[in-house]
Motif scaffolding. Sequence first.
Motif, short mmCIF file in Angstrom:
data_model
loop_
_atom_site.label_atom_id
_atom_site.label_comp_id
_atom_site.label_asym_id
_atom_site.label_seq_id
_atom_site.Cartn_x
_atom_site.Cartn_y
_atom_site.Cartn_z
N GLU A 81 31.72 35.23 42.73
CA GLU A 81 32.98 34.72 42.21
C GLU A 81 33.00 34.96 40.72
O GLU A 81 32.00 34.76 40.04
N THR A 82 34.17 35.37 40.23
CA THR A 82 34.38 35.57 38.80
C THR A 82 35.17 34.37 38.32
O THR A 82 36.25 34.08 38.84
N ALA A 83 34.64 33.65 37.32
CA ALA A 83 35.29 32.42 36.89
C ALA A 83 35.30 32.32 35.37
O ALA A 83 34.38 32.79 34.69
N ALA A 84 36.36 31.68 34.86
CA ALA A 84 36.46 31.35 33.44
C ALA A 84 37.08 29.97 33.32
O ALA A 84 37.99 29.62 34.07
N VAL A 107 39.85 29.07 36.18
CA VAL A 107 40.35 30.19 36.98
C VAL A 107 39.18 30.82 37.73
O VAL A 107 38.16 31.14 37.12
N VAL A 108 39.34 30.97 39.04
CA VAL A 108 38.28 31.54 39.88
C VAL A 108 38.88 32.63 40.75
O VAL A 108 39.92 32.43 41.38
N ARG A 109 38.22 33.78 40.78
CA ARG A 109 38.62 34.89 41.65
C ARG A 109 37.46 35.20 42.57
O ARG A 109 36.38 35.55 42.13
N GLY A 110 37.66 35.03 43.87
CA GLY A 110 36.62 35.27 44.86
C GLY A 110 36.53 36.72 45.28
O GLY A 110 37.40 37.53 44.98
N HIS A 141 33.30 42.10 39.49
CA HIS A 141 33.41 41.33 38.24
C HIS A 141 34.03 42.19 37.15
O HIS A 141 34.91 41.74 36.41
N LEU A 142 33.56 43.44 37.06
CA LEU A 142 34.09 44.35 36.04
C LEU A 142 35.60 44.55 36.19
O LEU A 142 36.33 44.65 35.21
N GLU A 143 36.06 44.62 37.43
CA GLU A 143 37.47 44.88 37.69
C GLU A 143 38.38 43.73 37.29
O GLU A 143 39.53 43.96 36.93
N VAL A 144 37.90 42.48 37.37
CA VAL A 144 38.81 41.34 37.19
C VAL A 144 38.47 40.41 36.03
O VAL A 144 39.28 39.54 35.70
N LEU A 145 37.30 40.55 35.42
CA LEU A 145 36.88 39.56 34.42
C LEU A 145 37.87 39.43 33.26
O LEU A 145 38.20 38.32 32.85
N ASP A 146 38.35 40.55 32.72
CA ASP A 146 39.31 40.47 31.61
C ASP A 146 40.56 39.69 32.01
O ASP A 146 41.07 38.88 31.24
N GLN A 147 41.05 39.93 33.23
CA GLN A 147 42.24 39.23 33.72
C GLN A 147 41.97 37.73 33.89
O GLN A 147 42.82 36.90 33.57
N ILE A 167 39.73 35.88 32.31
CA ILE A 167 39.63 35.27 30.98
C ILE A 167 41.01 35.12 30.36
O ILE A 167 41.35 34.05 29.83
N ALA A 168 41.83 36.16 30.43
CA ALA A 168 43.18 36.09 29.86
C ALA A 168 44.00 34.97 30.51
O ALA A 168 44.70 34.22 29.81
N ARG A 169 43.89 34.84 31.81
CA ARG A 169 44.64 33.79 32.51
C ARG A 169 44.16 32.39 32.09
O ARG A 169 44.96 31.48 31.86
N ALA A 170 42.84 32.23 31.95
CA ALA A 170 42.30 30.93 31.53
C ALA A 170 42.79 30.58 30.12
O ALA A 170 43.19 29.44 29.87
N MET A 171 42.77 31.54 29.23
CA MET A 171 43.23 31.28 27.87
C MET A 171 44.72 30.96 27.85
O MET A 171 45.17 30.05 27.13
N THR A 172 45.50 31.66 28.66
CA THR A 172 46.95 31.40 28.75
C THR A 172 47.21 30.01 29.32
O THR A 172 48.03 29.25 28.79
N GLU A 173 46.52 29.66 30.40
CA GLU A 173 46.70 28.34 31.01
C GLU A 173 46.31 27.23 30.04
O GLU A 173 46.92 26.15 30.04
N ALA A 174 45.31 27.48 29.20
CA ALA A 174 44.89 26.49 28.21
C ALA A 174 45.83 26.45 27.02
O ALA A 174 45.78 25.52 26.21
#
Length: 158
Positions: free
Chosen positions: A12-15, A28-31, A51-57, A59-66
């Motif tokens: 899982e990729t999470a931020a 934000v968690v992407r399974g 992880h490489l494919e989605v990590l930037d997205q 992180i960006a979503r977590a920062m936007t939600e915050a």
Amino acid sequence: MILLGIETSCDETAAAVVDADRRIRADVVRGQIEAHRPWGGVVPEVAARAHLEVLDQVIARAMTEAGLGFADLAGVAATAGPGLIGGVIVGVTTEKAIALAHRLPFLAVNHLEGHALTARLISDEVDFPYLLLLVSGGHCQLLIVEGVGDYRRLGTTI
């Protein structure tokens, strides 16, 4: 103080963005279940590439939600092990790059210690010491959590 933390130790990729009051401002968690389904379990190389494919997205979503930018952060953290080494490298490298680019402190977090202390993050009613059953892949343990960095292991998987 506000921190951005990421987790990439397995499938899982999470931020998350957390403040000094232990308030989770974004999570934000992407399974990766579908990516691993053909093999019937987690494949380390597949996990690292996902992880490489989605990590930037993520992180960006977590920062936007915050509702924050990197300039609002006091530091960044990433799971630094134990875990699947490819995924751990993806997360640590990404957070180190963010830390360097924005002149922020970087904190390497022990994956198992993160699990052990989560109970205190989400509740003011959990005082030290407490009993913890930690079930995380091949790292299953029964612990008494005496304090941060202070654990007494009662039993573990082999």
